[in-house]
Design an enzyme around this catalytic site. Structure first.
Site, PDB file in Angstrom:
ATOM      1  N   ARG A 252     -71.443  37.496  -1.022  1.00 51.54           N
ATOM      2  CA  ARG A 252     -72.735  36.869  -0.751  1.00 51.54           C
ATOM      3  C   ARG A 252     -73.048  37.025   0.731  1.00 51.54           C
ATOM      4  O   ARG A 252     -72.143  36.976   1.577  1.00 51.54           O
ATOM      5  CB  ARG A 252     -72.703  35.373  -1.109  1.00 51.54           C
ATOM      6  CG  ARG A 252     -72.646  35.098  -2.594  1.00 51.54           C
ATOM      7  CD  ARG A 252     -73.953  35.460  -3.323  1.00 51.54           C
ATOM      8  NE  ARG A 252     -73.889  35.134  -4.733  1.00 51.54           N
ATOM      9  CZ  ARG A 252     -73.631  36.011  -5.709  1.00 51.54           C
ATOM     10  NH1 ARG A 252     -73.442  37.284  -5.435  1.00 51.54           N
ATOM     11  NH2 ARG A 252     -73.607  35.617  -6.977  1.00 51.54           N
TER      12      ARG A 252
ATOM     13  N   HIS B 287     -78.104  44.697  -3.228  1.00 45.86           N
ATOM     14  CA  HIS B 287     -77.392  43.840  -4.191  1.00 45.86           C
ATOM     15  C   HIS B 287     -77.260  44.530  -5.557  1.00 45.86           C
ATOM     16  O   HIS B 287     -77.726  44.010  -6.578  1.00 45.86           O
ATOM     17  CB  HIS B 287     -78.102  42.483  -4.332  1.00 45.86           C
ATOM     18  CG  HIS B 287     -77.211  41.407  -4.887  1.00 45.86           C
ATOM     19  ND1 HIS B 287     -77.322  40.085  -4.541  1.00 45.86           N
ATOM     20  CD2 HIS B 287     -76.187  41.464  -5.774  1.00 45.86           C
ATOM     21  CE1 HIS B 287     -76.414  39.369  -5.182  1.00 45.86           C
ATOM     22  NE2 HIS B 287     -75.702  40.205  -5.950  1.00 45.86           N
TER      23      HIS B 287
HETATM   24  P1  NAP Z   1     -63.218  34.362  -9.041  1.00 44.97           P
HETATM   25  O1  NAP Z   1     -62.531  35.016 -10.179  1.00 44.97           O
HETATM   26  O2  NAP Z   1     -63.602  32.929  -9.164  1.00 44.97           O
HETATM   27  O3  NAP Z   1     -62.282  34.557  -7.760  1.00 44.97           O
HETATM   28  C1  NAP Z   1     -62.553  33.937  -6.538  1.00 44.97           C
HETATM   29  C2  NAP Z   1     -61.387  34.166  -5.605  1.00 44.97           C
HETATM   30  O4  NAP Z   1     -61.741  33.644  -4.310  1.00 44.97           O
HETATM   31  C3  NAP Z   1     -60.120  33.444  -6.051  1.00 44.97           C
HETATM   32  O5  NAP Z   1     -58.997  34.207  -5.745  1.00 44.97           O
HETATM   33  C4  NAP Z   1     -60.150  32.176  -5.194  1.00 44.97           C
HETATM   34  O6  NAP Z   1     -58.886  31.612  -4.912  1.00 44.97           O
HETATM   35  C5  NAP Z   1     -60.729  32.740  -3.912  1.00 44.97           C
HETATM   36  N1  NAP Z   1     -61.267  31.657  -3.089  1.00 44.97           N
HETATM   37  C6  NAP Z   1     -62.206  30.746  -3.398  1.00 44.97           C
HETATM   38  N2  NAP Z   1     -62.391  29.885  -2.380  1.00 44.97           N
HETATM   39  C7  NAP Z   1     -61.517  30.247  -1.416  1.00 44.97           C
HETATM   40  C8  NAP Z   1     -61.180  29.731  -0.139  1.00 44.97           C
HETATM   41  N3  NAP Z   1     -61.793  28.647   0.372  1.00 44.97           N
HETATM   42  N4  NAP Z   1     -60.225  30.355   0.571  1.00 44.97           N
HETATM   43  C9  NAP Z   1     -59.581  31.430   0.078  1.00 44.97           C
HETATM   44  N5  NAP Z   1     -59.842  31.980  -1.132  1.00 44.97           N
HETATM   45  C10 NAP Z   1     -60.795  31.387  -1.857  1.00 44.97           C
HETATM   46  O7  NAP Z   1     -64.561  35.149  -8.657  1.00 44.97           O
HETATM   47  P2  NAP Z   1     -64.930  36.669  -8.997  1.00 44.97           P
HETATM   48  O8  NAP Z   1     -65.338  36.793 -10.416  1.00 44.97           O
HETATM   49  O9  NAP Z   1     -63.831  37.539  -8.504  1.00 44.97           O
HETATM   50  O10 NAP Z   1     -66.254  36.859  -8.110  1.00 44.97           O
HETATM   51  C11 NAP Z   1     -66.262  36.702  -6.715  1.00 44.97           C
HETATM   52  C12 NAP Z   1     -67.680  36.721  -6.171  1.00 44.97           C
HETATM   53  O11 NAP Z   1     -68.190  38.048  -6.191  1.00 44.97           O
HETATM   54  C13 NAP Z   1     -68.728  35.951  -6.976  1.00 44.97           C
HETATM   55  O12 NAP Z   1     -68.645  34.559  -6.713  1.00 44.97           O
HETATM   56  C14 NAP Z   1     -70.012  36.559  -6.492  1.00 44.97           C
HETATM   57  O13 NAP Z   1     -70.513  35.851  -5.379  1.00 44.97           O
HETATM   58  C15 NAP Z   1     -69.604  37.968  -6.048  1.00 44.97           C
HETATM   59  N6  NAP Z   1     -70.225  39.023  -6.868  1.00 44.97           N
HETATM   60  C16 NAP Z   1     -71.057  39.923  -6.271  1.00 44.97           C
HETATM   61  C17 NAP Z   1     -71.628  40.938  -7.027  1.00 44.97           C
HETATM   62  C18 NAP Z   1     -72.532  41.976  -6.418  1.00 44.97           C
HETATM   63  O14 NAP Z   1     -73.198  42.705  -7.139  1.00 44.97           O
HETATM   64  N7  NAP Z   1     -72.570  42.115  -5.116  1.00 44.97           N
HETATM   65  C19 NAP Z   1     -71.370  41.017  -8.398  1.00 44.97           C
HETATM   66  C20 NAP Z   1     -70.522  40.079  -8.967  1.00 44.97           C
HETATM   67  C21 NAP Z   1     -69.964  39.065  -8.199  1.00 44.97           C
HETATM   68  P3  NAP Z   1     -57.969  30.964  -6.074  1.00 44.97           P
HETATM   69  O15 NAP Z   1     -57.435  32.163  -6.855  1.00 44.97           O
HETATM   70  O16 NAP Z   1     -56.911  30.266  -5.332  1.00 44.97           O
HETATM   71  O17 NAP Z   1     -58.858  30.098  -6.899  1.00 44.97           O
HETATM   72  C1  GLV Z   2     -73.897  39.093  -8.749  1.00 48.78           C
HETATM   73  O1  GLV Z   2     -74.078  38.968  -7.591  1.00 48.78           O
HETATM   74  C2  GLV Z   2     -73.110  38.208  -9.551  1.00 48.78           C
HETATM   75  O2  GLV Z   2     -72.770  37.105  -9.095  1.00 48.78           O
HETATM   76  O3  GLV Z   2     -72.807  38.592 -10.700  1.00 48.78           O
END
Ligand code: NAP
Ligand code: GLV
Length: 312
Positions: A227, A275
Site C-alpha cells: 500500500r 496498482h
Molecule cells: P497476509 O497473509 O495477512 O500476510 C501479512 C504478513 O505481514 C504476515 O506475515 C504478518 O505477520 C505481517 N505483518 C503484519 N503486521 C506486521 C507488523 N506490524 N510487523 C511485521 N510484520 C507484520 O497478507 P497477504 O495476503 O500476504 O497480503 C499482504 C498485502 O499485500 C495486502 O494486505 C495488500 O495490502 C497487498 N496487496 C497488494 C496487491 C497489489 O496489487 N499491489 C495485491 C494484493 C495484495 P504474521 O505472519 O506474524 O501475522
Molecule cells: C489489492 O491491492 C488487494 O488488496 O488485493
C-alpha cells in the site's frame, strides 16, 4: 438474499455474470443502486465510501474484493459486529509473484540503468552481482510474501522475510525469518532489494521512512507492492536523490490515481505502475464469495476471515 457490489475499479458486469452463474437466485445490487438498505445481507466491496456499510442495518458479512482490508477498516463507522473476509486466491498470488520477480530481476540485472544509458546512446557494461551474492528482504511473510520468497529462493537469491510473530510452520529451504523490531533491523541491514508485502495497519503505516531507508545498504532498491501509505514519500525522494537508494518500483500510492503533480511521476529513479501487481479475477474469486455466503447462511465461520483486532 441480497448482495451489494461496490467498486470503482472492478468490472461490475463481469462480477454480476460470475455470481449469477453460481447463484442464479441472488438479488444482486450494484452500488449506488442499492434499493432499500435494509434488504442487503452481504456487501462485496473495494474502497467503500465512508459510512456506507454502517447504513446497511441487516448486513451479515463484508467481503473484500481484494487481499487487503485496509480500505474497509479505514471507515470509522465500520460496524464492529459484522465479520469481514478477504481474498486468498492462487491467481492473485501468481500475479504478485510475477510482479515481484519481474521487478526484482530487473533491479538485480540493472535494466533501468541500461535503459537510461540506451537513451543517452551510451554503450557501457555495468558491474553485476550474482543472485547468490544478492540479498532480497521481504517485509510481510504471509500468503503473498511467502510465495514470493519461495520463488526468489528458487532463483538462487539470499532471501530473508519479516513478519509480526515468530513462525512454527516449515519455511522454504534457505529462507531466513525475522520478526519484531530487532528482526527488522537485521533484515534491512542485509537487503540489497527490499520488497514490501505488509498489510496496511497502524503499525505498518510509514514504515518505509528515512530511518529505515538509512539502514539499507547503499545502492539498495525498494519495491512497494503493498500500500502507498507504507512509504513516507518525501523520505523516499530524499533517499533516492542522495544516491543512498538506486531506485524504486512502486505499484501503490497513498492517493490513487497518483495525482498528476506528484513528483513520483517525473523522478528518473522511480518506475511506477497503476496498482496492477495482482488484480482480483472474478472467474476464480467468485467461488469463495459464494462459499462464504453459503457458510454464513449455515451458521459456519467464513473462509479467509479477517482478525478485527489485528486489522489484517
Ligand atoms: P497476509 O497473509 O495477512 O500476510 C501479512 C504478513 O505481514 C504476515 O506475515 C504478518 O505477520 C505481517 N505483518 C503484519 N503486521 C506486521 C507488523 N506490524 N510487523 C511485521 N510484520 C507484520 O497478507 P497477504 O495476503 O500476504 O497480503 C499482504 C498485502 O499485500 C495486502 O494486505 C495488500 O495490502 C497487498 N496487496 C497488494 C496487491 C497489489 O496489487 N499491489 C495485491 C494484493 C495484495 P504474521 O505472519 O506474524 O501475522
Ligand atoms: C489489492 O491491492 C488487494 O488488496 O488485493
Amino acid at each position: 438474499m441480497a448482495l451489494l457490489f461496490q467498486s470503482a475499479v472492478d468490472n461490475a458486469n463481469w462480477w454480476v455474470t460470475e455470481l449469477k452463474r453460481r447463484l442464479p437466485n441472488l438479488d444482486l445490487r450494484v452500488w449506488p443502486e442499492c434499493g432499500d438498505p435494509a434488504d442487503i445481507d452481504y456487501a462485496l466491496v473495494w474502497k467503500p465510501p465512508l459510512g456506507l456499510l454502517a447504513d446497511l442495518p441487516n448486513l451479515k458479512a463484508i467481503l473484500s474484493l481484494g487481499a487487503g482490508v485496509d480500505h474497509i477498516f479505514v471507515d470509522p463507522e465500520l460496524p464492529v459486529d459484522v465479520p469481514v473476509a478477504r481474498v486468498i486466491d492462487d491467481r492473485l498470488t501468481a500475479g504478485i509473484v510475477e510482479y515481484g520477480l519481474a521487478t526484482i530481476l530487473a533491479a538485480h540485472r540493472r535494466f533501468p540503468e541500461y535503459a537510461q544509458n540506451r537513451n543517452k546512446g551510451e554503450w557501457r557494461i555495468l558491474s553485476q552481482r550474482t543472485a547468490e551474492e544478492t540479498r532480497v528482504g521481504i517485509l510481510g511473510l504471509g500468503v503473498l510474501g511467502t510465495s514470493l520468497a519461495q520463488a526468489c529462493v528458487g532463483l538462487g537469491f539470499q532471501v530473508a522475510g519479516w513478519s509480526r510473530t515468530s513462525r512454527r510452520d516449515p519455511l522454504p529451504g534457505g529462507l531466513v525469518h525475522h520478526h519484531g523490531n530487532d528482526g527488522l533491523e537485521n533484515l534491512l541491514a542485509k537487503s540489497n532489494i527490499l520488497v514490501c508485502l505488509l498489510p496496511l495497519t497502524q503499525e505498518t503505516e510509514d514504515i518505509l521512512n528515512r530511518d529505515n531507508f538509512a539502514q539499507l545498504p547503499k545502492g539498495a532498491w525498494v519495491i512497494n507492492i503493498a500500500r502507498g501509505a507504507h512509504i513516507v514519500d518525501d523520505d523516499l525522494l530524499a533517499a533516492l536523490d542522495s544516491g543512498h537508494l538506486s531506485g524504486a518500483y512502486l505499484d501503490v500510492f497513498t492517493v490513487e490515481p497518483l495525482p498528476q503533480n506528484h513528483p513520483f511521476w517525473r523522478h528518473e529513479k522511480i518506475i511506477l505502475t497503476p496498482h496492477i501487481a495482482a488484480v482480483t479475477d472474478p472467474r476464480s474469486v467468485a467461488d469463495q464469495v459464494v462459499e462464504n455466503i453459503r457458510r454464513v447462511e449455515n451458521g459456519e465461520v467464513m473462509h479467509n476471515l479477517v482478525d478485527l483486532t489485528r486489522g489484517y
